[in-house]
Design a protein around this motif. Sequence first.
Motif, PDB file in Angstrom:
ATOM      1  N   ARG A 195       0.759  -1.195  -0.080  1.00  0.00           N
ATOM      2  CA  ARG A 195       0.123  -0.028  -0.116  1.00  0.00           C
ATOM      3  C   ARG A 195       0.837   1.279   0.128  1.00  0.00           C
ATOM      4  O   ARG A 195       0.414   2.565  -0.271  1.00  0.00           O
ATOM      5  N   CYS A 196       1.997   1.122   0.420  1.00  0.00           N
ATOM      6  CA  CYS A 196       2.891   2.538   0.212  1.00  0.00           C
ATOM      7  C   CYS A 196       3.431   2.638  -1.071  1.00  0.00           C
ATOM      8  O   CYS A 196       3.936   3.799  -0.820  1.00  0.00           O
ATOM      9  N   ARG A 197       3.189   2.008  -2.152  1.00  0.00           N
ATOM     10  CA  ARG A 197       3.529   2.432  -3.298  1.00  0.00           C
ATOM     11  C   ARG A 197       2.627   3.575  -3.875  1.00  0.00           C
ATOM     12  O   ARG A 197       3.330   4.416  -4.468  1.00  0.00           O
ATOM     13  N   MET A 198       1.576   3.968  -3.206  1.00  0.00           N
ATOM     14  CA  MET A 198       0.779   5.205  -3.478  1.00  0.00           C
ATOM     15  C   MET A 198       1.585   6.408  -3.018  1.00  0.00           C
ATOM     16  O   MET A 198       1.205   7.366  -3.317  1.00  0.00           O
ATOM     17  N   LEU A 199       2.669   6.116  -1.959  1.00  0.00           N
ATOM     18  CA  LEU A 199       3.470   7.355  -1.623  1.00  0.00           C
ATOM     19  C   LEU A 199       4.756   7.476  -2.100  1.00  0.00           C
ATOM     20  O   LEU A 199       5.519   8.160  -1.557  1.00  0.00           O
ATOM     21  N   GLU A 200       5.022   6.675  -3.234  1.00  0.00           N
ATOM     22  CA  GLU A 200       6.434   6.383  -3.457  1.00  0.00           C
ATOM     23  C   GLU A 200       6.797   8.090  -4.283  1.00  0.00           C
ATOM     24  O   GLU A 200       8.179   8.269  -4.142  1.00  0.00           O
ATOM     25  N   ASP A 201       6.006   8.802  -4.455  1.00  0.00           N
ATOM     26  CA  ASP A 201       6.425  10.291  -5.263  1.00  0.00           C
ATOM     27  C   ASP A 201       6.851  10.915  -4.083  1.00  0.00           C
ATOM     28  O   ASP A 201       7.620  11.926  -4.423  1.00  0.00           O
ATOM     29  N   PHE A 202       6.552  10.549  -2.816  1.00  0.00           N
ATOM     30  CA  PHE A 202       7.236  11.548  -1.909  1.00  0.00           C
ATOM     31  C   PHE A 202       8.325  11.098  -1.293  1.00  0.00           C
ATOM     32  O   PHE A 202       9.156  11.514  -0.295  1.00  0.00           O
ATOM     33  N   ASN A 203       9.134   9.766  -1.667  1.00  0.00           N
ATOM     34  CA  ASN A 203      10.340   9.129  -0.912  1.00  0.00           C
ATOM     35  C   ASN A 203      10.307   9.128   0.373  1.00  0.00           C
ATOM     36  O   ASN A 203      10.971   9.319   1.188  1.00  0.00           O
ATOM     37  N   ILE A 204       8.944   8.621   0.911  1.00  0.00           N
ATOM     38  CA  ILE A 204       8.835   8.180   2.297  1.00  0.00           C
ATOM     39  C   ILE A 204       9.090   6.828   2.562  1.00  0.00           C
ATOM     40  O   ILE A 204       8.438   5.739   2.127  1.00  0.00           O
ATOM     41  N   PRO A 205      10.141   6.611   3.400  1.00  0.00           N
ATOM     42  CA  PRO A 205      10.339   4.953   3.763  1.00  0.00           C
ATOM     43  C   PRO A 205       9.363   4.342   4.581  1.00  0.00           C
ATOM     44  O   PRO A 205       8.558   4.937   5.337  1.00  0.00           O
ATOM     45  N   TRP A 206       9.360   3.058   4.174  1.00  0.00           N
ATOM     46  CA  TRP A 206       8.489   2.340   5.108  1.00  0.00           C
ATOM     47  C   TRP A 206       9.280   1.663   6.317  1.00  0.00           C
ATOM     48  O   TRP A 206      10.277   1.056   6.040  1.00  0.00           O
ATOM     49  N   LEU A 207       8.617   1.995   7.346  1.00  0.00           N
ATOM     50  CA  LEU A 207       9.437   1.796   8.745  1.00  0.00           C
ATOM     51  C   LEU A 207       8.961   0.455   9.411  1.00  0.00           C
ATOM     52  O   LEU A 207       9.483   0.179  10.515  1.00  0.00           O
ATOM     53  N   GLY A 208       7.783  -0.257   8.844  1.00  0.00           N
ATOM     54  CA  GLY A 208       7.362  -1.454   9.605  1.00  0.00           C
ATOM     55  C   GLY A 208       6.106  -1.485   9.734  1.00  0.00           C
ATOM     56  O   GLY A 208       5.318  -0.659   9.115  1.00  0.00           O
ATOM     57  N   LYS A 209       5.403  -2.620  10.503  1.00  0.00           N
ATOM     58  CA  LYS A 209       4.006  -2.639  10.502  1.00  0.00           C
ATOM     59  C   LYS A 209       3.554  -2.017  11.913  1.00  0.00           C
ATOM     60  O   LYS A 209       4.447  -1.446  12.404  1.00  0.00           O
ATOM     61  N   PHE A 210       2.327  -1.892  12.015  1.00  0.00           N
ATOM     62  CA  PHE A 210       1.685  -1.057  13.255  1.00  0.00           C
ATOM     63  C   PHE A 210       2.211  -1.476  14.397  1.00  0.00           C
ATOM     64  O   PHE A 210       2.593  -0.752  15.173  1.00  0.00           O
ATOM     65  N   ASP A 211       2.554  -2.743  14.692  1.00  0.00           N
ATOM     66  CA  ASP A 211       2.996  -3.520  15.831  1.00  0.00           C
ATOM     67  C   ASP A 211       4.320  -2.829  16.103  1.00  0.00           C
ATOM     68  O   ASP A 211       4.739  -3.194  17.324  1.00  0.00           O
ATOM     69  N   SER A 212       5.123  -2.414  15.303  1.00  0.00           N
ATOM     70  CA  SER A 212       6.562  -1.739  15.439  1.00  0.00           C
ATOM     71  C   SER A 212       6.512  -0.471  16.338  1.00  0.00           C
ATOM     72  O   SER A 212       7.715   0.147  16.220  1.00  0.00           O
ATOM     73  N   LEU A 213       5.311   0.108  16.361  1.00  0.00           N
ATOM     74  CA  LEU A 213       5.396   1.467  16.599  1.00  0.00           C
ATOM     75  C   LEU A 213       6.056   1.474  18.037  1.00  0.00           C
ATOM     76  O   LEU A 213       6.958   2.696  18.303  1.00  0.00           O
TER      77      LEU A 213
END
Length: 221
Positions: A195-213
């Motif tokens: 789902r993070c592919r929709m944000l790829e234009d902003f170069n925002i890294p994926w930092l993990g799943k929700f439980d890694s907060l």
Amino acid sequence: MRLARPRTGEDGLTGQGNNCFAWILLLGLLDGVLVLLVFAGAAVATCPADTAYTAYLLSHSAYLLLFLLLWGPVASRNRLFISRRRDPLGRILLDVAKAAAITVTVSTFLAALASGDSIPRVFLAWFCGGAFVAVAGSRTVLHLTLSSLHARGVDLRQVLIIGANPRVKELLRGIAAHPNYGYNVIGVLEDDPARCRMLEDFNIPWLGKFDSLEQLLTRQV
């Protein structure tokens, strides 16, 4: 690092400052000093020739004290003691005008009620007009200065995105379009990395799943 609480039941934006008390103290002291200076100036401008300046100043000191006591809560109610990096300058000045009008009206009424004498209109015009100009001017300088610093990467608030969806994409577009807001997006948490592919234009890294907060907070806060 500052991370805001996600909105209840929604994918959220993080980024709350921890310097609220410092802002209240700084802006409250600034307003107090400005009002005192304006008060002294208004007394100089309106003091009758046959009246001693000190006596004239002291005769209005009760009104000054009442004005300052009212200004604090009224200004706070109108959000004048917090950092408003996302608000336009016009909105801030409008709130200054509202707070000034309320404080002047109530303090003038209470002062006349307590003493039985009305405040001289000339003095009131000088003082109230000067106080508004001084406070509005200080907020204008502060807003423009902070906006310039934020655009240069100074005093940025760290932002963590919780969840990836079209609304988040619009949020990121708004942050990118307004660097003067002073937000720096460090990444996104999402259970489905695709789902993070929709944000790829902003170069925002994926930092993990929700439980890694919790782990992320422990590591970076």
